[in-house]
Design a protein around this motif. Structure first.
Motif, PDB file in Angstrom:
ATOM      1  N   ASP A  45      22.893 -14.758 -50.934  1.00 57.36           N
ATOM      2  CA  ASP A  45      23.285 -16.165 -51.020  1.00 57.36           C
ATOM      3  C   ASP A  45      22.088 -17.113 -51.083  1.00 57.36           C
ATOM      4  OD1 ASP A  45      26.041 -15.885 -51.231  1.00 57.36           O
ATOM      5  OD2 ASP A  45      26.329 -15.813 -49.055  1.00 57.36           O
ATOM      6  N   GLY A  46      20.967 -16.637 -51.559  1.00 57.29           N
ATOM      7  CA  GLY A  46      19.783 -17.471 -51.710  1.00 57.29           C
ATOM      8  C   GLY A  46      19.206 -17.964 -50.399  1.00 57.29           C
ATOM      9  N   GLY A  47      19.676 -17.412 -49.265  1.00 57.46           N
ATOM     10  CA  GLY A  47      19.232 -17.936 -47.977  1.00 57.46           C
ATOM     11  C   GLY A  47      18.634 -16.929 -47.019  1.00 57.46           C
ATOM     12  N   SER A  48      18.822 -15.642 -47.271  1.00 55.09           N
ATOM     13  CA  SER A  48      18.247 -14.628 -46.389  1.00 55.09           C
ATOM     14  C   SER A  48      17.845 -13.421 -47.228  1.00 55.09           C
ATOM     15  CB  SER A  48      19.236 -14.215 -45.298  1.00 55.09           C
ATOM     16  OG  SER A  48      20.374 -13.596 -45.874  1.00 55.09           O
ATOM     17  N   LEU A  71      12.440 -15.192 -46.672  1.00 50.30           N
ATOM     18  CA  LEU A  71      12.942 -15.414 -48.021  1.00 50.30           C
ATOM     19  C   LEU A  71      11.796 -15.642 -49.012  1.00 50.30           C
ATOM     20  CD1 LEU A  71      15.358 -15.790 -49.901  1.00 50.30           C
ATOM     21  CD2 LEU A  71      15.416 -18.195 -49.197  1.00 50.30           C
TER      22      LEU A  71
END
Length: 157
Positions: A45-48, A71
């Motif tokens: 999700d582009g976050g982790s 990240l």
């Protein structure tokens, strides 16, 4: 060290879509791969992000170690990817108490939909959902490392 015990299936019917509990957008790539061992980086999700080491050649069971990584470092490691970066959306679907992870692939792998069932116990065929197609456990061409490094498998549910 953890054990990953899973079965893989092609998905034959879209009926699973009405049962989705959650989904995760995933980008993943490999920085090392050879028979029996891989080193993967996954961004969710582009976050982790996580770094995963997998060892073993058994069809259903492998040793697995996974570590969260920053990240920004995961994004930098993408420059060292071998093969293609895999893009997929993972959907969580429950059936008879079991969690299935249904991966819908994007990019050059669009059209491929694979369901994974991680459980150490054997689930009898009559307990499997009707929307599953052919079992591809042990068929290396459907493993993510092969999808990243090799050709696109013929999709036949």
């Amino acid at each position: 060290m953890g054990k990953e015990v899973e079965r893989k299936f092609l998905v034959a019917d879209p009926a699973w879509r009405s049962l989705v509990e959650a989904h995760i957008r995933i980008r993943q790539f490999y920085v090392a791969a050879q028979p029996g061992r891989t080193v993967r980086v996954r961004i969710s999700d582009g976050g982790s992000a996580a770094l995963t080491l997998k060892f073993g050649n058994k069809a259903r069971e492998r040793d697995e170690l996974e570590y969260p990584i920053p990240l920004a470092e995961a994004e930098e490691l993408m420059a060292f990817a071998i093969g293609r970066v895999i893009e997929k959306t993972r959907h969580h679907v429950r059936h008879r108490g079991y969690l299935y992870e249904v991966d819908v692939f994007g990019g050059v792998l669009s059209g491929l939909v694979v369901a994974e069932l991680e459980t150490p116990e054997d689930v009898p065929d009559e307990m499997l959902p009707d929307w599953l197609g052919r079992e591809v456990t042990g068929e290396s061409r459907f493993y993510n490392a092969s999808l990243a490094l090799g050709g696109i498998p013929e999709i036949a549910a």
